[in-house]
Design a protein around this motif. Structure first.
Motif, PDB file in Angstrom:
ATOM      1  N   VAL A   6      -2.826   5.134  -7.903  1.00 12.00           N
ATOM      2  CA  VAL A   6      -2.161   4.032  -7.173  1.00 12.00           C
ATOM      3  C   VAL A   6      -1.348   3.871  -7.209  1.00 12.00           C
ATOM      4  N   LEU A   7      -0.381   3.499  -6.590  1.00 12.62           N
ATOM      5  CA  LEU A   7       0.885   3.297  -6.505  1.00 12.62           C
ATOM      6  C   LEU A   7       1.238   1.664  -5.307  1.00 12.62           C
ATOM      7  N   ALA A   8       2.950   1.166  -6.314  1.00 12.82           N
ATOM      8  CA  ALA A   8       2.992   0.525  -6.361  1.00 12.82           C
ATOM      9  C   ALA A   8       3.959   0.682  -6.553  1.00 12.82           C
ATOM     10  N   ASP A   9       4.790  -0.561  -5.323  1.00  7.06           N
ATOM     11  CA  ASP A   9       6.543  -0.018  -5.413  1.00  7.06           C
ATOM     12  C   ASP A   9       6.916  -0.642  -4.586  1.00  7.06           C
ATOM     13  N   ASP A  10       8.025  -1.935  -4.534  1.00  4.93           N
ATOM     14  CA  ASP A  10       8.402  -2.964  -3.261  1.00  4.93           C
ATOM     15  C   ASP A  10       8.880  -1.982  -2.299  1.00  4.93           C
ATOM     16  N   GLU A  11      10.156  -1.039  -2.551  1.00  2.00           N
ATOM     17  CA  GLU A  11      10.837   0.308  -1.711  1.00  2.00           C
ATOM     18  C   GLU A  11      10.343   1.062  -1.031  1.00  2.00           C
ATOM     19  N   PRO A  12      10.003   0.492   0.155  1.00  2.00           N
ATOM     20  CA  PRO A  12       9.219   1.587   1.275  1.00  2.00           C
ATOM     21  C   PRO A  12       9.914   3.175   1.274  1.00  2.00           C
ATOM     22  N   LEU A  13      11.381   3.480   1.062  1.00  2.00           N
ATOM     23  CA  LEU A  13      11.398   4.750   0.687  1.00  2.00           C
ATOM     24  C   LEU A  13      10.940   5.413   0.195  1.00  2.00           C
ATOM     25  N   ALA A  14      10.504   5.013  -1.246  1.00  2.00           N
ATOM     26  CA  ALA A  14      10.770   5.267  -2.380  1.00  2.00           C
ATOM     27  C   ALA A  14       9.612   5.478  -2.913  1.00  2.00           C
ATOM     28  N   ARG A  15       8.442   4.116  -1.533  1.00  2.00           N
ATOM     29  CA  ARG A  15       6.957   4.968  -1.966  1.00  2.00           C
ATOM     30  C   ARG A  15       5.986   5.823  -1.359  1.00  2.00           C
ATOM     31  N   LYS A  16       7.147   5.646   0.000  1.00  2.00           N
ATOM     32  CA  LYS A  16       6.610   6.735   0.833  1.00  2.00           C
ATOM     33  C   LYS A  16       6.742   8.263   0.419  1.00  2.00           C
ATOM     34  N   ARG A  17       7.860   8.503  -0.409  1.00  2.00           N
ATOM     35  CA  ARG A  17       8.130   9.576  -0.682  1.00  2.00           C
ATOM     36  C   ARG A  17       7.452  10.138  -1.714  1.00  2.00           C
ATOM     37  N   LEU A  18       7.180   8.746  -3.300  1.00  2.00           N
ATOM     38  CA  LEU A  18       6.774   9.537  -4.063  1.00  2.00           C
ATOM     39  C   LEU A  18       5.469   9.840  -3.629  1.00  2.00           C
ATOM     40  N   ALA A  19       4.047   8.932  -2.778  1.00  2.00           N
ATOM     41  CA  ALA A  19       2.697   9.210  -1.713  1.00  2.00           C
ATOM     42  C   ALA A  19       2.901  10.422  -1.709  1.00  2.00           C
ATOM     43  N   ARG A  20       3.974  10.958  -0.700  1.00  2.00           N
ATOM     44  CA  ARG A  20       3.507  12.247  -0.336  1.00  2.00           C
ATOM     45  C   ARG A  20       4.049  12.943  -1.490  1.00  2.00           C
ATOM     46  N   LEU A  21       5.091  13.049  -2.986  1.00  2.00           N
ATOM     47  CA  LEU A  21       4.785  14.165  -3.934  1.00  2.00           C
ATOM     48  C   LEU A  21       3.341  14.307  -4.222  1.00  2.00           C
ATOM     49  N   LEU A  22       2.735  13.039  -4.938  1.00  2.00           N
ATOM     50  CA  LEU A  22       1.600  13.319  -5.729  1.00  2.00           C
ATOM     51  C   LEU A  22       0.911  13.554  -4.653  1.00  2.00           C
ATOM     52  N   ARG A  23       0.248  13.871  -2.863  1.00  2.00           N
ATOM     53  CA  ARG A  23      -0.362  14.299  -2.743  1.00  2.00           C
ATOM     54  C   ARG A  23      -0.272  15.419  -2.399  1.00  2.00           C
ATOM     55  N   GLU A  24       1.229  16.267  -2.067  1.00  2.54           N
ATOM     56  CA  GLU A  24       1.214  18.037  -2.595  1.00  2.54           C
ATOM     57  C   GLU A  24       0.879  18.188  -3.327  1.00  2.54           C
ATOM     58  N   ALA A  25       1.537  17.629  -4.538  1.00  2.00           N
ATOM     59  CA  ALA A  25       1.118  17.764  -6.118  1.00  2.00           C
ATOM     60  C   ALA A  25      -0.233  17.648  -6.870  1.00  2.00           C
ATOM     61  N   GLY A  26      -1.770  17.903  -5.318  1.00  4.38           N
ATOM     62  CA  GLY A  26      -3.113  17.241  -5.463  1.00  4.38           C
ATOM     63  C   GLY A  26      -3.499  16.518  -5.473  1.00  4.38           C
ATOM     64  N   CYS A  27      -2.763  15.171  -5.805  1.00  7.10           N
ATOM     65  CA  CYS A  27      -3.602  13.892  -5.921  1.00  7.10           C
ATOM     66  C   CYS A  27      -4.141  13.044  -4.826  1.00  7.10           C
ATOM     67  N   GLU A  28      -5.237  12.118  -4.980  1.00  7.92           N
ATOM     68  CA  GLU A  28      -5.918  11.066  -3.714  1.00  7.92           C
ATOM     69  C   GLU A  28      -5.108  10.187  -4.261  1.00  7.92           C
ATOM     70  N   VAL A  29      -4.140   9.458  -3.041  1.00  6.76           N
ATOM     71  CA  VAL A  29      -3.643   8.234  -3.022  1.00  6.76           C
ATOM     72  C   VAL A  29      -4.453   6.653  -2.723  1.00  6.76           C
ATOM     73  N   VAL A  30      -5.058   6.087  -3.497  1.00  2.00           N
ATOM     74  CA  VAL A  30      -6.029   5.400  -2.720  1.00  2.00           C
ATOM     75  C   VAL A  30      -5.381   4.562  -2.437  1.00  2.00           C
ATOM     76  N   ALA A  31      -4.588   4.005  -2.798  1.00  6.28           N
ATOM     77  CA  ALA A  31      -3.471   2.586  -2.420  1.00  6.28           C
ATOM     78  C   ALA A  31      -2.290   3.096  -2.441  1.00  6.28           C
ATOM     79  N   GLU A  32      -1.800   2.657  -1.241  1.00  3.93           N
ATOM     80  CA  GLU A  32       0.053   1.597  -1.679  1.00  3.93           C
ATOM     81  C   GLU A  32       0.137   0.557  -1.634  1.00  3.93           C
ATOM     82  N   LEU A  33       0.752   0.186  -2.830  1.00  4.35           N
ATOM     83  CA  LEU A  33       1.342  -1.179  -2.565  1.00  4.35           C
ATOM     84  C   LEU A  33       1.937  -1.529  -3.206  1.00  4.35           C
TER      85      LEU A  33
END
Length: 249
Positions: A6-33
């Motif tokens: 689960v990813l929680a960050d109020d900064e759209p750019l940072a949240r989007k980028r970290l979600a991408r990095l997590l998925r590229e590393a093989g994680c499943e992002v179940v929620a972007e808060l």
């Protein structure tokens, strides 16, 4: 085993980028808060997730305050642009502490720790004692007197005719005369000089647009578009995580 995060960050750019990095590393992002309120609401209704990547500085409650409110949180990785919170993060029994902009190599080390470590959990009064100090404030002119602005609600500072103005929805006159004075007053806040007359709070940056000649424009909270000098573009792109993979987030 695939980590469900689960990813929680109020900064759209940072949240989007970290979600991408997590998925590229093989994680499943179940929620972007998108902030503290959304995080508390989501965990009030869900128990999913093997880990929570949580920004420390968010409007409303901080990440530490959010963690103190959660009844049974998963292992936590704090993510923030402010290195001074590292000690508090580890005292809160976080798995790790990631400094923005997050790099792929550093994220992989964090994921290894999540896979292999058993992390003690704290909550309630233990975490409340770790909550960081309030945001710095400073005086600005208001009629014949002064009011105090919260630094972390300011998008940028602008100097004009040896007067520094702070932008927080509107322009406020400060007692400073140079941008250097502000950098010296708040050395731990990560303020970035993007032009000879502009000093920006990175967390207020909503977008970046490259321009001809190596220059650029940024959009900050409040919707204002500010110029970025050619000399400042490389540093800013590095801060925003735009160097390693071209202009895309």
């Amino acid at each position: 085993m695939t980590l469900r995060v689960v990813l929680a960050d109020d900064e759209p750019l940072a949240r989007k980028r970290l979600a991408r990095l997590l998925r590229e590393a093989g994680c499943e992002v179940v929620a972007e808060l998108t902030g503290s309120a959304a995080t508390l609401e989501w965990f009030g209704q869900n128990r999913e997730g093997d880990a929570l990547f949580l920004d420390i500085q968010m409007p409303g409650l901080s990440g530490l305050e959010v963690l103190a409110e959660l009844q049974d949180p998963p292992p936590v990785v704090f993510v923030t642009a402010h290195v001074q919170y590292a000690v508090q993060a580890f005292e809160a029994a976080a798995v790790d502490y990631l400094l923005k902009p997050v790099t792929e190599d550093r994220l992989l080390k964090t994921l290894e720790r999540l896979h292999h470590q058993q992390i003690p959990r704290r909550k309630g009064a233990e975490l409340a004692a770790l909550i960081p100090a309030p945001s710095p404030r400073f005086p600005v002119r208001a009629g014949e007197g002064f009011v105090f602005l919260d630094l972390r609600k300011v998008s940028h500072f602008e100097v004009e005719d040896e007067v520094v103005y702070a932008w927080s929805g509107e322009r406020f006159k400060t007692s400073w005369t140079t941008l250097l004075e502000i950098e010296q007053a708040f050395p731990d806040e990560g303020l970035v000089k993007v032009h000879r007359h502009l000093l920006v709070r990175p967390q207020a940056i909503l977008g970046f647009k490259p321009l001809m000649g190596g220059r650029g424009d940024i959009t900050v909270t409040g919707g204002r578009v500010l110029p970025v000098s050619r000399a400042s573009v490389p540093k800013l792109k590095g801060l925003l995580g735009l160097l390693s993979r071209g202009e895309g987030i």
